[in-house]
Design a protein around this motif. Structure first.
Motif, PDB file in Angstrom:
ATOM      1  N   UNK A  66       0.691  -1.233  -0.079  1.00 26.32           N
ATOM      2  CA  UNK A  66      -0.049  -0.095  -0.116  1.00 26.32           C
ATOM      3  C   UNK A  66       1.067   1.254   0.030  1.00 26.32           C
ATOM      4  N   UNK A  67       0.476   2.287  -0.652  1.00 25.33           N
ATOM      5  CA  UNK A  67       1.067   3.620  -0.891  1.00 25.33           C
ATOM      6  C   UNK A  67       1.606   4.121   0.804  1.00 25.33           C
ATOM      7  N   UNK A  68       0.614   3.789   1.443  1.00 25.58           N
ATOM      8  CA  UNK A  68       0.981   4.425   2.866  1.00 25.58           C
ATOM      9  C   UNK A  68       2.087   3.734   3.773  1.00 25.58           C
ATOM     10  N   UNK A  69       2.363   2.524   3.276  1.00 25.25           N
ATOM     11  CA  UNK A  69       3.471   1.953   3.773  1.00 25.25           C
ATOM     12  C   UNK A  69       4.807   2.685   3.610  1.00 25.25           C
ATOM     13  N   UNK A  70       4.958   3.392   2.391  1.00 22.22           N
ATOM     14  CA  UNK A  70       6.185   4.428   2.119  1.00 22.22           C
ATOM     15  C   UNK A  70       6.508   5.174   3.108  1.00 22.22           C
ATOM     16  N   UNK A  71       5.466   5.634   3.816  1.00 16.21           N
ATOM     17  CA  UNK A  71       5.831   6.625   5.093  1.00 16.21           C
ATOM     18  C   UNK A  71       6.280   6.109   6.171  1.00 16.21           C
ATOM     19  N   UNK A  72       6.568   4.697   6.204  1.00 13.19           N
ATOM     20  CA  UNK A  72       6.978   3.913   7.333  1.00 13.19           C
ATOM     21  C   UNK A  72       8.431   3.644   7.116  1.00 13.19           C
ATOM     22  N   UNK A  73       8.736   3.711   5.957  1.00 16.75           N
ATOM     23  CA  UNK A  73       9.920   3.137   5.655  1.00 16.75           C
ATOM     24  C   UNK A  73      11.035   4.657   5.169  1.00 16.75           C
ATOM     25  N   UNK A  74      10.320   5.410   4.733  1.00 15.57           N
ATOM     26  CA  UNK A  74      11.156   6.510   3.949  1.00 15.57           C
ATOM     27  C   UNK A  74      10.621   7.992   4.751  1.00 15.57           C
ATOM     28  N   UNK A  75      11.651   9.002   4.699  1.00 13.54           N
ATOM     29  CA  UNK A  75      11.210  10.335   5.133  1.00 13.54           C
ATOM     30  C   UNK A  75      10.579  11.007   4.026  1.00 13.54           C
ATOM     31  N   UNK A  76       9.316  11.352   4.285  1.00 14.22           N
ATOM     32  CA  UNK A  76       8.628  11.990   3.137  1.00 14.22           C
ATOM     33  C   UNK A  76       7.975  13.067   3.669  1.00 14.22           C
ATOM     34  N   UNK A  77       8.267  14.110   3.306  1.00 12.80           N
ATOM     35  CA  UNK A  77       7.528  15.504   3.939  1.00 12.80           C
ATOM     36  C   UNK A  77       6.381  15.874   3.126  1.00 12.80           C
ATOM     37  N   UNK A  78       5.250  16.138   3.871  1.00 17.71           N
ATOM     38  CA  UNK A  78       4.146  16.343   3.437  1.00 17.71           C
ATOM     39  C   UNK A  78       4.192  17.358   2.632  1.00 17.71           C
ATOM     40  N   UNK A  79       3.533  17.352   1.098  1.00 15.40           N
ATOM     41  CA  UNK A  79       3.606  18.488   0.114  1.00 15.40           C
ATOM     42  C   UNK A  79       4.933  18.382  -0.649  1.00 15.40           C
ATOM     43  N   UNK A  80       5.711  17.605  -0.445  1.00 15.35           N
ATOM     44  CA  UNK A  80       7.022  17.550  -1.044  1.00 15.35           C
ATOM     45  C   UNK A  80       6.734  16.909  -2.441  1.00 15.35           C
ATOM     46  N   UNK A  81       7.753  16.936  -3.414  1.00 14.08           N
ATOM     47  CA  UNK A  81       7.473  16.238  -4.705  1.00 14.08           C
ATOM     48  C   UNK A  81       7.373  14.786  -4.482  1.00 14.08           C
ATOM     49  N   UNK A  82       8.122  14.177  -3.669  1.00 14.44           N
ATOM     50  CA  UNK A  82       7.898  12.977  -3.388  1.00 14.44           C
ATOM     51  C   UNK A  82       6.446  12.395  -2.931  1.00 14.44           C
ATOM     52  N   UNK A  83       5.868  13.224  -1.902  1.00 10.91           N
ATOM     53  CA  UNK A  83       4.692  13.240  -1.573  1.00 10.91           C
ATOM     54  C   UNK A  83       3.426  13.084  -2.668  1.00 10.91           C
TER      55      UNK A  83
END
Length: 322
Positions: A66-83
């Motif tokens: 699931x996409x949400x799992x990415x936020x448990x494994x990587x540092x992803x800031x809200x609103x960033x290009x990655x997000x």
């Protein structure tokens, strides 16, 4: 030798149990077949490298359910290009989600991921496949899985279960192969984007064509700069020597055609690039197996849309040291 089994619930449960126990299985995705192992298990990751004979500096992609799992494994800031890319391409109810996008992200320091999956630059490569079998398997395994292409390193990627079986005939791994019954939907590896910064970088062109506005392409080959798969000069190579942009074969060559340039096999007689990508590896496997002189001529392919990825694979497949 691996066993090919149906991708029904029983087969998926068997495969998930093998992953939980530290073994490897081969799973279909929308791109190519992956050699999958527990991303939390150092021994499983080591086994992937050993089975593929893969160079230690060539990173693996971690697949999540699931996409949400990415936020448990990587540092992803809200609103960033990655997000923003995750929101656009990874959520399963989004029509843009085709499962063929891998993102390079900054690894979280406290994740349980094997340290062998984290590069010296503290990055990881994540992908959220959309293929129902891959998604069900990862969910049933209850762990993220590392899953590079299910082949010997540097060789042609597999898009059918039989390709995987032929790749590992003399190997004890993978223990089983989940059969998709057809070729993988897209037939080319995922597109890889470095999304650690606001300025995005394409590391590998792939089966998802992402608009390149404000993006640059990174073709650095030095070992110390490799942060994603598919960045080596020589890769995706058949046993046969390839001659590119050929309009007709020579006497000792088989011909892989495209459009008006016909051949022993034609990637798409209607010049459809998506159809060409779907057939690409399968047809190269077939021609490689029957080529007497181990020479294959390949017709010109337009360098646009997914043709950019096809030409990238052909250049790496035909690369020889000078």
């Amino acid at each position: 030798m691996a066993e090919i089994i149906p991708s029904n619930q029983h087969g998926i449960n068997r495969a998930a149990m093998i992953i939980k126990q530290g073994g490897l299985i081969a799973m279909p995705t929308e791109t190519v077949y992956g050699l999958a192992g527990n991303a939390y298990d150092d021994d499983a990751i080591r086994l992937i490298y050993q089975t593929k004979n893969r160079p230690a500096h060539n990173p693996l992609i971690v697949h999540i359910a699931e996409a949400n799992d990415a936020y448990q494994l990587a540092d992803i800031k809200t609103g960033s290009m990655a997000d923003r890319l995750i929101q656009q391409y990874w959520y399963h109810d989004n029509p843009d989600n085709k499962g063929a996008l891998t993102l390079v992200l900054n690894a979280k320091a406290n994740s349980r991921l094997s340290k062998m999956l984290i590069t010296r630059k503290k990055s990881i490569a994540l992908r959220c496949p959309h293929h129902p079998i891959a998604k069900q398997l990862i969910t049933a395994s209850n762990v993220p899985v590392a899953a590079p292409s299910a082949n010997i390193s540097g060789a042609l990627s597999p898009t059918r279960a039989i390709h995987v079986l032929q790749n590992f005939l003399d190997n004890s791994q993978p223990e089983l192969i989940l059969d998709d019954a057809t070729s993988c939907q897209f037939g080319l590896e995922s597109t890889i984007i470095d999304a650690r910064y606001q300025h995005l970088t394409i590391l590998r062109h792939g089966s998802l064509h992402v608009p390149e506005t404000n993006m640059k392409a990174e073709m650095e080959q030095e070992t110390k700069n490799i942060i994603a798969p598919g960045m080596l000069s020589a890769h995706y190579q058949p046993k046969s020597r390839l001659r590119l942009n050929a309009t007709m074969p020579e006497n000792d060559e088989l011909m892989l055609g495209f459009g008006i340039y016909d051949g022993d096999l034609n990637l798409s007689k209607t010049s459809d690039l998506a159809e060409a990508a779907y057939h690409f590896y399968d047809y190269l496997h077939q021609l490689d197996a029957i080529s007497v002189h181990k020479k294959i001529a390949v017709a010109p392919i337009p360098d646009k849309d997914i043709g950019v990825a096809l030409n990238d694979r052909l250049r790496r497949a035909s690369y020889t040291e000078q």
